[in-house]
Write an enzyme that holds these catalytic residues in place. Sequence first.
Site, PDB file in Angstrom:
ATOM      1  N   CYS A 139      -0.405   4.044   2.266  1.00 26.84           N
ATOM      2  CA  CYS A 139      -0.120   3.814   3.680  1.00 26.84           C
ATOM      3  C   CYS A 139       1.334   4.096   4.021  1.00 26.84           C
ATOM      4  O   CYS A 139       1.635   4.692   5.059  1.00 26.84           O
ATOM      5  CB  CYS A 139      -0.433   2.358   4.038  1.00 26.84           C
ATOM      6  SG  CYS A 139      -2.076   1.777   3.569  1.00 26.84           S
ATOM      7  N   ASP A 140       2.248   3.675   3.163  1.00 25.99           N
ATOM      8  CA  ASP A 140       3.658   3.635   3.535  1.00 25.99           C
ATOM      9  C   ASP A 140       4.582   4.486   2.673  1.00 25.99           C
ATOM     10  O   ASP A 140       5.793   4.533   2.924  1.00 25.99           O
ATOM     11  CB  ASP A 140       4.148   2.179   3.496  1.00 25.99           C
ATOM     12  CG  ASP A 140       3.378   1.290   4.460  1.00 25.99           C
ATOM     13  OD1 ASP A 140       3.023   1.779   5.540  1.00 25.99           O
ATOM     14  OD2 ASP A 140       3.122   0.120   4.114  1.00 25.99           O
TER      15      ASP A 140
ATOM     16  N   CYS B 196       0.833  -1.202   0.000  1.00 26.44           N
ATOM     17  CA  CYS B 196       0.000   0.000   0.000  1.00 26.44           C
ATOM     18  C   CYS B 196       0.870   1.255   0.000  1.00 26.44           C
ATOM     19  O   CYS B 196       1.436   1.627   1.037  1.00 26.44           O
ATOM     20  CB  CYS B 196      -0.922   0.003   1.226  1.00 26.44           C
ATOM     21  SG  CYS B 196      -1.949   1.482   1.376  1.00 26.44           S
TER      22      CYS B 196
END
Length: 348
Positions: A139-140, A136
Amino acid sequence: MTEDIRDLVIAGSGVAGLSAAVYAARADLAPLVLEGDQPGGQLTLTTDVENYLGFPDGVGGMELIQRGKEQAKQFGAEFRHGRIEDAAVDDQPLELSLSTGDTIYTRSLIVATGASARWVGAENEEELMGHGLSTCATCDGAFHRGDDVFVVGGGDSAMEEALFLAKFADSVTIVHRREELRASEIMADRAREHDDIQFRWNTELKAIHGSTEGGVTGATLVSHPEGYPREKAESGTEVERETIDVGGVFYAVGHTPNTQFLDGTGVERDDSGYIFTQTDDAGRPTAQTTVDGVFAAGDVADPRYRQAITSAGTGSMAALDAEEFLETLQNTGESAAPATATQEQSAP
């Protein structure tokens, strides 16, 4: 062991399931949460979460899940190991057959079983998932400011991940096992035209290097002019190997919603298995599926956003919709169980 029929069972203990559990427990529905094979879901593979509301300094993925579980238990939610292997949901009560051998009867069900990211089978991926290897970018991606990163895949998701990562990383290389992309032309063009995005055609990821303490430090690629190099290597064909320093690897080869147990039911899904949810009479979205009493929350019904915060939101929606359904069921007198299915049955 026998129990009365449950009012609500929640399948899944990720953010969507926990959010539903908190709301349902506070409504005195005494929900039973089935934790599944991977309690806590994909968030437990993420070391740090910086984009979840209320944590300005970030929070560990496991910590966020544990806090949510404690919050739900505080209000009366019950947790149990096991996953649903088969479901009969056409009549009341709904009948759920678990991997533990138990059979549970319930008046309503929230499916929050998530979607599992597909992995590519590279060496060390299990060890490094969440430590520089991610599924993701949203997300990261911010953890990779100034890094050189790889994105593995060739569809729209891979192009979207690469374009997002290009905001942070020094360079983004899309690794694809053939010369043609599955991505739509517009997405492919955006990636091709970006100055910081490169392509490695006819190339696959063989191994990821690094450690859980230091993160990803490099990757070994294999390539062949005719594509599908790993397959060719396994058949004895010579392929080119190259080890490159990178600070992060992102898998973008798709997700598989965990909805196989709904096969043969009236719960409608798309061709990939994602659950369709309904709108109300005014055209507003709900968590209701095509079967009364069955609701969906989180990634299992969301192939687009796949974020913890959106999963939490749909979890609360599902709990509120389930509460309304149960009130209607009680008011219409349909909550009485058939004489042959009045108790929860457990395997001896």
